[in-house]
Design a protein around this motif. Sequence first.
Motif, PDB file in Angstrom:
ATOM      1  N   ASP A  45       0.884  -0.983  -0.006  1.00 45.31           N
ATOM      2  CA  ASP A  45      -0.075  -0.014   0.205  1.00 45.31           C
ATOM      3  C   ASP A  45       1.073   1.059   0.034  1.00 45.31           C
ATOM      4  OD1 ASP A  45      -2.918   0.874   0.467  1.00 45.31           O
ATOM      5  OD2 ASP A  45      -1.841   2.109   1.646  1.00 45.31           O
ATOM      6  N   ASP A  46       0.648   2.174  -0.856  1.00 47.66           N
ATOM      7  CA  ASP A  46       1.175   3.658  -1.150  1.00 47.66           C
ATOM      8  C   ASP A  46       0.401   4.517  -0.356  1.00 47.66           C
ATOM      9  OD1 ASP A  46       2.424   6.019  -1.802  1.00 47.66           O
ATOM     10  OD2 ASP A  46       2.631   5.235  -3.945  1.00 47.66           O
ATOM     11  N   CYS A  47       0.829   5.012   0.584  1.00 49.31           N
ATOM     12  CA  CYS A  47       0.053   5.931   1.533  1.00 49.31           C
ATOM     13  C   CYS A  47       0.693   7.420   1.409  1.00 49.31           C
ATOM     14  CB  CYS A  47      -0.087   5.693   2.753  1.00 49.31           C
ATOM     15  SG  CYS A  47       1.511   6.146   3.830  1.00 49.31           S
ATOM     16  N   GLY A  48       1.473   7.718   0.233  1.00 44.36           N
ATOM     17  CA  GLY A  48       1.842   9.058  -0.172  1.00 44.36           C
ATOM     18  C   GLY A  48       2.991   9.413   1.009  1.00 44.36           C
ATOM     19  N   ALA A  49       3.005  10.669   1.142  1.00 46.11           N
ATOM     20  CA  ALA A  49       4.029  11.505   1.835  1.00 46.11           C
ATOM     21  C   ALA A  49       3.961  11.473   3.300  1.00 46.11           C
ATOM     22  CB  ALA A  49       4.595  12.775   1.117  1.00 46.11           C
ATOM     23  N   TYR A  50       2.776  11.387   3.966  1.00 45.63           N
ATOM     24  CA  TYR A  50       2.507  11.549   5.418  1.00 45.63           C
ATOM     25  C   TYR A  50       1.676  10.461   5.536  1.00 45.63           C
ATOM     26  CZ  TYR A  50       5.231  15.895   5.681  1.00 45.63           C
ATOM     27  OH  TYR A  50       6.323  16.825   5.443  1.00 45.63           O
ATOM     28  N   THR A  51       1.726  10.176   6.697  1.00 47.81           N
ATOM     29  CA  THR A  51       0.677   9.144   7.340  1.00 47.81           C
ATOM     30  C   THR A  51      -0.364   9.671   8.319  1.00 47.81           C
ATOM     31  OG1 THR A  51       1.959   8.619   9.354  1.00 47.81           O
ATOM     32  CG2 THR A  51       2.085   7.048   7.548  1.00 47.81           C
ATOM     33  N   ARG A  52      -1.352  10.736   7.671  1.00 48.34           N
ATOM     34  CA  ARG A  52      -2.079  11.296   8.165  1.00 48.34           C
ATOM     35  C   ARG A  52      -3.331  10.738   8.843  1.00 48.34           C
ATOM     36  NH1 ARG A  52      -0.615  16.782   4.720  1.00 48.34           N
ATOM     37  NH2 ARG A  52       0.904  17.375   6.124  1.00 48.34           N
ATOM     38  N   TYR A  53      -3.728   9.697   8.387  1.00 46.50           N
ATOM     39  CA  TYR A  53      -4.808   8.815   8.953  1.00 46.50           C
ATOM     40  C   TYR A  53      -4.354   7.544   8.734  1.00 46.50           C
ATOM     41  CZ  TYR A  53      -9.742   8.017  10.083  1.00 46.50           C
ATOM     42  OH  TYR A  53     -10.732   7.871  10.706  1.00 46.50           O
ATOM     43  N   GLU A  54      -3.145   7.129   8.118  1.00 41.89           N
ATOM     44  CA  GLU A  54      -2.613   5.888   8.331  1.00 41.89           C
ATOM     45  C   GLU A  54      -1.832   5.723   9.521  1.00 41.89           C
ATOM     46  OE1 GLU A  54      -3.474   3.974   5.942  1.00 41.89           O
ATOM     47  OE2 GLU A  54      -4.450   5.272   4.698  1.00 41.89           O
ATOM     48  N   PRO A  55      -1.450   4.380   9.921  1.00 45.11           N
ATOM     49  CA  PRO A  55      -1.892   3.302   8.941  1.00 45.11           C
ATOM     50  C   PRO A  55      -3.097   2.484   9.196  1.00 45.11           C
ATOM     51  CG  PRO A  55      -0.593   2.565  10.621  1.00 45.11           C
ATOM     52  CD  PRO A  55      -0.794   4.112  11.042  1.00 45.11           C
ATOM     53  N   LEU A  56      -4.231   3.427   9.630  1.00 39.05           N
ATOM     54  CA  LEU A  56      -5.522   2.703   9.772  1.00 39.05           C
ATOM     55  C   LEU A  56      -5.913   1.819   8.579  1.00 39.05           C
ATOM     56  CD1 LEU A  56      -7.493   5.317  11.765  1.00 39.05           C
ATOM     57  CD2 LEU A  56      -6.795   3.199  12.644  1.00 39.05           C
ATOM     58  N   GLY A  57      -5.785   2.280   7.381  1.00 40.31           N
ATOM     59  CA  GLY A  57      -6.016   1.618   5.998  1.00 40.31           C
ATOM     60  C   GLY A  57      -5.523   0.201   5.947  1.00 40.31           C
ATOM     61  N   CYS A  58      -4.447  -0.096   6.784  1.00 35.18           N
ATOM     62  CA  CYS A  58      -3.596  -1.326   6.809  1.00 35.18           C
ATOM     63  C   CYS A  58      -4.640  -2.391   7.490  1.00 35.18           C
ATOM     64  CB  CYS A  58      -2.482  -1.256   7.592  1.00 35.18           C
ATOM     65  SG  CYS A  58      -1.370  -0.018   6.688  1.00 35.18           S
ATOM     66  N   VAL A  59      -5.640  -1.945   8.370  1.00 33.11           N
ATOM     67  CA  VAL A  59      -6.325  -2.937   8.860  1.00 33.11           C
ATOM     68  C   VAL A  59      -7.880  -2.819   8.490  1.00 33.11           C
ATOM     69  CG1 VAL A  59      -6.938  -1.360  10.822  1.00 33.11           C
ATOM     70  CG2 VAL A  59      -7.196  -3.871  11.021  1.00 33.11           C
ATOM     71  N   ILE A  60      -8.352  -1.420   8.202  1.00 31.95           N
ATOM     72  CA  ILE A  60      -9.766  -1.270   7.593  1.00 31.95           C
ATOM     73  C   ILE A  60     -10.406  -2.028   6.388  1.00 31.95           C
ATOM     74  CG2 ILE A  60     -11.339   0.496   6.805  1.00 31.95           C
ATOM     75  CD1 ILE A  60     -10.206   2.422   8.792  1.00 31.95           C
ATOM     76  N   TRP A  61      -9.408  -2.547   5.554  1.00 37.27           N
ATOM     77  CA  TRP A  61      -9.888  -3.478   4.432  1.00 37.27           C
ATOM     78  C   TRP A  61     -10.166  -4.532   4.977  1.00 37.27           C
ATOM     79  CZ3 TRP A  61      -7.502  -8.000   3.921  1.00 37.27           C
ATOM     80  CH2 TRP A  61      -6.485  -8.253   4.361  1.00 37.27           C
ATOM     81  N   SER A  62      -9.946  -5.115   6.166  1.00 32.24           N
ATOM     82  CA  SER A  62     -10.084  -6.421   6.599  1.00 32.24           C
ATOM     83  C   SER A  62     -11.621  -6.639   7.077  1.00 32.24           C
ATOM     84  CB  SER A  62      -8.954  -6.859   7.510  1.00 32.24           C
ATOM     85  OG  SER A  62      -9.169  -6.224   8.781  1.00 32.24           O
ATOM     86  N   GLN A  63     -12.177  -5.468   7.118  1.00 34.89           N
ATOM     87  CA  GLN A  63     -13.798  -5.621   7.476  1.00 34.89           C
ATOM     88  C   GLN A  63     -14.357  -6.217   6.302  1.00 34.89           C
ATOM     89  OE1 GLN A  63     -15.043  -1.428   7.842  1.00 34.89           O
ATOM     90  NE2 GLN A  63     -13.685  -1.087   9.672  1.00 34.89           N
ATOM     91  N   VAL A  64     -13.881  -6.437   5.238  1.00 38.17           N
ATOM     92  CA  VAL A  64     -14.228  -7.248   4.167  1.00 38.17           C
ATOM     93  C   VAL A  64     -13.552  -8.143   3.558  1.00 38.17           C
ATOM     94  CG1 VAL A  64     -16.094  -5.182   3.547  1.00 38.17           C
ATOM     95  CG2 VAL A  64     -13.841  -5.193   2.525  1.00 38.17           C
TER      96      VAL A  64
END
Length: 589
Positions: free
Chosen positions: A312-331
């Motif tokens: 996963d490429d989150c761009g230059a800053y982790t401003r809401y990340e790494p929450l995306g590293c777990v939120i996908w697993s809801q599905v």
Amino acid sequence: MTWSGKSPRRKEDDRLIRGKGLFTDDEQAPGMLHLYILRSPYAHARILNVDVSAAEALPGVACTLTGREIEALCDPYMQLGPEPAASIRDLPMAVDKVVFQGEPVAAVAAESPAIAMDAGQLIDVDYEMLDSVMTVDQALDDKIILHDAAGSNKVWHDVYEYGDVDKAFEEAAHVVKIERLHFHRYSSTPLETNACVAEWTRQDTVEFLCNNSFPGFAQQLLAPGLRVRIDQLHIRTYDVGGSFGNKIWNYVYMALAALASRKAGGRRVKWSEVRTENLLASGHGNERTFLDTEVALDKDGVLTAIRSRHLDDCGAYTRYEPLGCVIWSQVLPATYKIRNLRIEFTQAVTNKCPAVPNRGYSRMQHIWFMERVIDICAHELDIPADEMRLKNYIRDFPYETPNGCIYDSGNYPAMLDKAKDLIGWDAWQTRQADARAEGRFVGIGIGTTLDSGTNNFGQAQIINPNLPFSGNSEVANIKLDMEGHVVVSLGTAPSGQGHETATAQVVADELGLDPDMVYVRPGFDTAWNTFVGHSGTYASQFAVTGLSAVHGACQKLKAEMRRLAAFMLEAAEEDLDFGVGDEGPELRV
């Protein structure tokens, strides 16, 4: 009459079509300043010098801001990830170097937007260009480090494994290998771009009118960043022209407007983003690469296991990340009954615009991956795409996914049948064959999706056990005043979804009223509305948490009204009915 499920005229529309709405950029006041943000033209460069003298000399300019000033006035924003990502220094403006094209490097507050923009063009920034990291593969080599304090571009890494993956592959009748899939970054484009009006008062409170869609979260980052208490921040929204998640993180620009106001002696400062800024630097959706995917299937084409590497490429800053590293697993299994999965998930920073929540945040990328897997396997096994889905759909509900999430309901085969009927699937099959006979290629695709409604922040502890977040909550307040008016305030910070209308319908049903008798206060106000740290509009949760809070508030109000009315009318509480009388809402025997 029951109002829920009906389609009444939207309560919001009356003021909007009459020009009585208040979007942030509508706010005008004598002496208000306008903020222009100068942005880096480079994705990665050292800042050798910033000269604002020419800008400050321009008539009508009140003040300028540079990264060095911001560094002296601000603390870096809290990071959600564990080390080394926790060491990333994230400020509202670049100090020593820029790490994405569009990153703020200076700002000007002036008497008009035109003067501010003209002054911004007079600022001289001396850059030393650096090599850029443009792919997540390149980032993970760590040959070019974006954030020296972190020492690595890797933000997060772990393995999600459920079931007996190895056994499923040993017993598989077919194994399909997919070398590489790529989901491009994207950006939602709300009709109204980011905007705020800030005032740093003489009492050291900070007043905001803005269109942030998650103020409960924003104030948790803004307050320590600005070195003030949370109660010193007054955040207000009114009408908001869409968010789609992007506006969750405009607290970065709210901070710049507040600091400009402070430097200008407390004058109100407005910042209103133009569309090019929005597209360039106001938060993109996560870009994800899927590598070395292997799929195990039985003899009938039923998926039994998947193993894959996701970058996963989150761009230059982790401003809401790494929450995306777990939120996908809801599905995790998408709409399919597969029980054995091993997903190695890695996230890294690159020299691109930071990724922030966008519609379908993190889940859409995974749903897309699962749909591509289904289609590729169908092609390899020569099974029609619709039949492949019918073989693999979840059919029994409620359904517990391999990682413990609950799908409460659904009928995917019936939905597919209805979709095929609506588009004329069989006729299109014939047209497709005819077109190919003529040398033309017509593609027909199927996409099956689902999404989670609301969000359990307890999952944040999967990516960082030290985070304090857990569960979810929302608040609503309802009152019946002395003149019979029913007034509701929400914690949900609506951004154009019609919260006022839906809320009025629920309250009307509960109290036996007409929705026109229910006034729902527009927008959100930390000084007026009840709210919690989870308050905001995100994760498709209004109908789940927002309206549940409204319903709960109604139940409490009804209980108090019954108790008082029973005493006044000398009747039993169970003998009282809610309804409408000559004076408005009433209880009667």
